[in-house]
Scaffold this motif. Structure first.
Motif, mmCIF file in Angstrom:
data_model
loop_
_atom_site.group_PDB
_atom_site.id
_atom_site.type_symbol
_atom_site.label_atom_id
_atom_site.label_comp_id
_atom_site.label_asym_id
_atom_site.label_seq_id
_atom_site.Cartn_x
_atom_site.Cartn_y
_atom_site.Cartn_z
ATOM 1 N N UNK A 66 90.789 18.516 62.673
ATOM 2 C CA UNK A 66 91.850 17.681 62.100
ATOM 3 C C UNK A 66 91.978 17.921 60.595
ATOM 4 N N UNK A 67 90.852 17.965 59.898
ATOM 5 C CA UNK A 67 90.871 18.189 58.446
ATOM 6 C C UNK A 67 91.420 19.573 58.114
ATOM 7 N N UNK A 68 90.981 20.594 58.837
ATOM 8 C CA UNK A 68 91.460 21.958 58.576
ATOM 9 C C UNK A 68 92.954 22.081 58.841
ATOM 10 N N UNK A 69 93.423 21.454 59.905
ATOM 11 C CA UNK A 69 94.851 21.492 60.207
ATOM 12 C C UNK A 69 95.637 20.794 59.108
ATOM 13 N N UNK A 70 95.134 19.665 58.658
ATOM 14 C CA UNK A 70 95.806 18.936 57.577
ATOM 15 C C UNK A 70 95.856 19.758 56.300
ATOM 16 N N UNK A 71 94.769 20.391 55.961
ATOM 17 C CA UNK A 71 94.729 21.217 54.754
ATOM 18 C C UNK A 71 95.736 22.359 54.846
ATOM 19 N N UNK A 72 95.772 23.001 55.979
ATOM 20 C CA UNK A 72 96.687 24.132 56.136
ATOM 21 C C UNK A 72 98.151 23.692 56.161
ATOM 22 N N UNK A 73 98.433 22.546 56.751
ATOM 23 C CA UNK A 73 99.820 22.079 56.813
ATOM 24 C C UNK A 73 100.302 21.532 55.473
ATOM 25 N N UNK A 74 99.432 20.830 54.767
ATOM 26 C CA UNK A 74 99.856 20.168 53.543
ATOM 27 C C UNK A 74 99.764 21.093 52.322
ATOM 28 N N UNK A 75 98.643 21.743 52.144
ATOM 29 C CA UNK A 75 98.398 22.479 50.907
ATOM 30 C C UNK A 75 98.701 23.967 50.978
ATOM 31 N N UNK A 76 98.649 24.543 52.149
ATOM 32 C CA UNK A 76 98.815 25.993 52.225
ATOM 33 C C UNK A 76 100.140 26.410 52.850
ATOM 34 N N UNK A 77 101.132 25.581 52.726
ATOM 35 C CA UNK A 77 102.457 25.885 53.261
ATOM 36 C C UNK A 77 103.169 26.860 52.427
#
Length: 77
Positions: A66-77
């Motif tokens: 969940x944390x990794x998905x959030x990081x990739x969706x929010x910060x690495x877009x």
């Protein structure tokens, strides 16, 4: 996020959850009446560490996803 950062994140979450889970559902030697000579009466009688480590690992894996998905969706877009 690099592989090393991902592993460090997993380890941090794992240790935090382990320290939360360790004191849960512990009966002391004083409560059970089975005191072992040379140990304090507040020592746990059966801490079930292996079971707790397995559950912590499973829970950490799902939280890590969940944390990794959030990081990739929010910060690495």
């Amino acid at each position: 996020m690099t592989i090393t950062a991902s592993i460090v994140l997993f380890a941090i979450v794992w240790f935090i959850l382990l320290f939360v889970a360790l004191p849960l559902k512990i009966k002391t030697q004083q409560e059970t009446g089975k005191k072992i000579i040379g140990t304090p009466s507040s020592a746990p009688e059966d801490p079930k560490i292996k079971t707790k480590m397995i559950w912590v690992t499973i829970l950490t894996f799902f939280l890590w996803i969940i944390i990794m998905t959030s990081i990739h969706l929010i910060f690495l877009n």
